[in-house]
Design a protein around this motif. Structure first.
Motif, PDB file in Angstrom:
ATOM      1  N   GLY A   1       1.821   9.765  -7.467  1.00 33.14           N
ATOM      2  CA  GLY A   1       2.571   9.798  -6.205  1.00 33.14           C
ATOM      3  C   GLY A   1       2.610  11.173  -5.574  1.00 33.14           C
ATOM      4  O   GLY A   1       3.560  11.512  -4.857  1.00 33.14           O
ATOM      5  N   GLN A   2       1.568  11.959  -5.823  1.00 31.74           N
ATOM      6  CA  GLN A   2       1.516  13.319  -5.285  1.00 31.74           C
ATOM      7  C   GLN A   2       0.677  13.376  -4.008  1.00 31.74           C
ATOM      8  O   GLN A   2      -0.217  12.546  -3.814  1.00 31.74           O
ATOM      9  N   PRO A   3       0.931  14.359  -3.136  1.00 30.35           N
ATOM     10  CA  PRO A   3       0.110  14.512  -1.931  1.00 30.35           C
ATOM     11  C   PRO A   3      -1.336  14.835  -2.305  1.00 30.35           C
ATOM     12  O   PRO A   3      -1.591  15.474  -3.336  1.00 30.35           O
ATOM     13  N   GLN A   4      -2.255  14.395  -1.476  1.00 32.81           N
ATOM     14  CA  GLN A   4      -3.661  14.696  -1.716  1.00 32.81           C
ATOM     15  C   GLN A   4      -4.030  16.069  -1.167  1.00 32.81           C
ATOM     16  O   GLN A   4      -3.487  16.515  -0.158  1.00 32.81           O
TER      17      GLN A   4
ATOM     18  N   LEU B   1       0.829  -1.203   0.000  1.00 30.67           N
ATOM     19  CA  LEU B   1       0.000   0.000   0.000  1.00 30.67           C
ATOM     20  C   LEU B   1       0.866   1.257   0.000  1.00 30.67           C
ATOM     21  O   LEU B   1       1.971   1.268   0.557  1.00 30.67           O
ATOM     22  N   ASN B   2       0.349   2.307  -0.605  1.00 26.64           N
ATOM     23  CA  ASN B   2       0.993   3.612  -0.588  1.00 26.64           C
ATOM     24  C   ASN B   2       0.183   4.568   0.285  1.00 26.64           C
ATOM     25  O   ASN B   2      -0.999   4.326   0.573  1.00 26.64           O
ATOM     26  N   GLU B   3       0.824   5.652   0.665  1.00 25.70           N
ATOM     27  CA  GLU B   3       0.124   6.646   1.465  1.00 25.70           C
ATOM     28  C   GLU B   3      -1.123   7.133   0.737  1.00 25.70           C
ATOM     29  O   GLU B   3      -1.089   7.417  -0.457  1.00 25.70           O
ATOM     30  N   ASN B   4      -2.223   7.213   1.478  1.00 25.55           N
ATOM     31  CA  ASN B   4      -3.520   7.707   0.998  1.00 25.55           C
ATOM     32  C   ASN B   4      -4.249   6.744   0.073  1.00 25.55           C
ATOM     33  O   ASN B   4      -5.274   7.108  -0.514  1.00 25.55           O
ATOM     34  N   ASP B   5      -3.745   5.507  -0.074  1.00 24.78           N
ATOM     35  CA  ASP B   5      -4.485   4.507  -0.839  1.00 24.78           C
ATOM     36  C   ASP B   5      -5.790   4.165  -0.130  1.00 24.78           C
ATOM     37  O   ASP B   5      -5.862   4.146   1.103  1.00 24.78           O
ATOM     38  N   ARG B   6      -6.805   3.860  -0.931  1.00 23.74           N
ATOM     39  CA  ARG B   6      -8.055   3.369  -0.356  1.00 23.74           C
ATOM     40  C   ARG B   6      -7.826   1.955   0.158  1.00 23.74           C
ATOM     41  O   ARG B   6      -7.200   1.117  -0.509  1.00 23.74           O
ATOM     42  N   LEU B   7      -8.343   1.670   1.348  1.00 22.08           N
ATOM     43  CA  LEU B   7      -8.215   0.337   1.925  1.00 22.08           C
ATOM     44  C   LEU B   7      -9.258  -0.588   1.296  1.00 22.08           C
ATOM     45  O   LEU B   7     -10.298  -0.127   0.807  1.00 22.08           O
ATOM     46  N   PRO B   8      -8.996  -1.903   1.299  1.00 21.83           N
ATOM     47  CA  PRO B   8      -9.962  -2.842   0.721  1.00 21.83           C
ATOM     48  C   PRO B   8     -11.369  -2.661   1.303  1.00 21.83           C
ATOM     49  O   PRO B   8     -12.369  -2.789   0.602  1.00 21.83           O
ATOM     50  N   GLU B   9     -11.444  -2.357   2.601  1.00 21.55           N
ATOM     51  CA  GLU B   9     -12.701  -2.010   3.258  1.00 21.55           C
ATOM     52  C   GLU B   9     -12.347  -1.187   4.501  1.00 21.55           C
ATOM     53  O   GLU B   9     -11.224  -1.270   5.010  1.00 21.55           O
ATOM     54  N   PRO B  10     -13.280  -0.365   4.979  1.00 21.28           N
ATOM     55  CA  PRO B  10     -12.963   0.444   6.170  1.00 21.28           C
ATOM     56  C   PRO B  10     -12.586  -0.432   7.363  1.00 21.28           C
ATOM     57  O   PRO B  10     -13.155  -1.511   7.556  1.00 21.28           O
ATOM     58  N   ILE B  11     -11.609   0.025   8.119  1.00 26.36           N
ATOM     59  CA  ILE B  11     -11.172  -0.712   9.310  1.00 26.36           C
ATOM     60  C   ILE B  11     -11.375   0.152  10.548  1.00 26.36           C
ATOM     61  O   ILE B  11     -11.284   1.375  10.491  1.00 26.36           O
ATOM     62  N   ILE B  12     -11.670  -0.488  11.667  1.00 27.42           N
ATOM     63  CA  ILE B  12     -11.844   0.209  12.934  1.00 27.42           C
ATOM     64  C   ILE B  12     -10.581   0.022  13.759  1.00 27.42           C
ATOM     65  O   ILE B  12     -10.156  -1.107  14.025  1.00 27.42           O
ATOM     66  N   THR B  13      -9.956   1.137  14.148  1.00 27.70           N
ATOM     67  CA  THR B  13      -8.712   1.102  14.922  1.00 27.70           C
ATOM     68  C   THR B  13      -8.911   1.934  16.187  1.00 27.70           C
ATOM     69  O   THR B  13      -8.529   3.098  16.235  1.00 27.70           O
ATOM     70  N   PRO B  14      -9.521   1.363  17.208  1.00 27.07           N
ATOM     71  CA  PRO B  14      -9.892   2.138  18.397  1.00 27.07           C
ATOM     72  C   PRO B  14      -8.690   2.615  19.207  1.00 27.07           C
ATOM     73  O   PRO B  14      -7.576   2.094  19.078  1.00 27.07           O
TER      74      PRO B  14
END
Length: 311
Positions: free
Chosen positions: A235-238, A128-141
């Motif tokens: 590869g540019q910043p969002q 994965l690269n920075e700001n890539d969309r994840l396969p599905e949303p993840i919860i990281t409490p």
């Protein structure tokens, strides 16, 4: 430019008071009044200078999104008697913040780029690269700290330590996903991507409510939809709407909230710049012109607005 750094009200039927990083909370028998001050925090540190109108901006954005999601998840709001005040149900707060991420950005990216492939017990794929969309949303409490740093924690640790029961945690997860889905839809209407956000929950009379603010630039990160994929491919910043610009400025000044680091001086020019950025965030997220109220010059009116809606 004046700013509201703190309030020190006293009400005849007040049962308690709590000063958080950026909010002053007044407790009553079954209600509370939350005053969104202009204090600003980053890396879990309250910065020395307050930012004019920041409290009004965040409180009004939250008000709009809480109203727009009340059919998805019950919320704590009773009314908003002033631009930076919310009166709501007093709830027993769950000691976790439910962070949900649809894209690899911010803290999660910093962990990933350092070589970690698991965040809060959630595995992440390679490549994965920075700001890539994840396969599905993840919860990281995270744990909810009254002071100091919030800490990453896994679902299993939360349940095993008895911080939240398994049954109630499953409900918090379901509410978090539902709110994120609705927030994603609302953001898309404004040409934005809801990248990640956090929700806090509380319980009153057996009912779980979402509390505090939701979908504000302090609790969330937004990207502009237009050009997102082109920037990723190059590869540019969002282009983003969030408090990240404050964090980046602090990092450039050598501050990340670590022991021994000195908070950099915020000049009048820097304070004015940050204030203007918050106003721009308001107008972009809501599609409305921001109308500031000079509440910092009339604390008595602010106090009366609370009293008249509590008693």
């Amino acid at each position: 430019m004046q700013a509201l750094k703190e309030t020190n009200f006293h009400f005849p039927q007040q049962t308690g008071f709590y000063r958080g990083k950026v909010r002053d909370v007044y407790y009553f028998q079954d209600k509370l009044a939350l005053v969104a001050t202009d204090r600003i925090s980053a890396f879990d540190v309250v910065l020395p200078r307050a930012i004019p109108y920041k409290g009004q901006v965040l409180n009004q954005i939250a008000a709009k999104f809480l109203e727009a999601t009340k059919d998805v998840v019950p919320n704590w709001v009773i009314n908003h008697p002033a631009p930076n005040v919310t009166i709501g149900k007093q709830c027993e707060t769950y000691k976790v913040e439910m962070v949900i991420r649809g894209y690899l950005a911010g803290h999660a990216w910093r962990e990933y780029s350092a070589g970690k492939r698991t965040v809060c017990g959630v595995p992440l794929p390679e490549g994965l690269n920075e700001n890539d969309r994840l396969p599905e949303p993840i919860i990281t409490p995270t744990t909810k700290a009254d002071e100091g740093h919030d800490e990453d924690i896994s679902r299993e640790e939360i349940i095993n330590q008895g911080i939240v029961s398994e049954e109630e945690y499953q409900q918090l997860e379901a509410y978090t996903k539902a709110l994120f889905q609705k927030g994603t839809e609302l953001a898309a209407e404004r040409g934005l991507i809801l990248v990640d956000t956090k929700y806090e929950f509380g319980k009153a009379d057996g009912v779980i409510y979402v509390i505090d603010e939701i979908h504000t630039p302090d609790s969330s990160r937004f990207f502009y939809s237009e050009g997102y994929q082109e920037r990723q491919d190059a590869g540019q910043p969002q282009r983003q709407l969030s408090k990240e610009f404050v964090r980046q400025w602090l990092i450039e000044q050598g501050f990340q909230g670590k022991d021994g680091q000195q908070v950099p001086e915020m000049t009048d020019e820097k304070v004015a710049e940050i204030s203007q950025r918050y106003i721009e965030l308001y107008e972009q997220v809501l599609g409305e012109t921001f109308s500031p109220q000079p509440y910092a010059q009339d604390l008595e009116a602010l106090k009366n607005s609370i009293a008249s809606n509590i008693f």
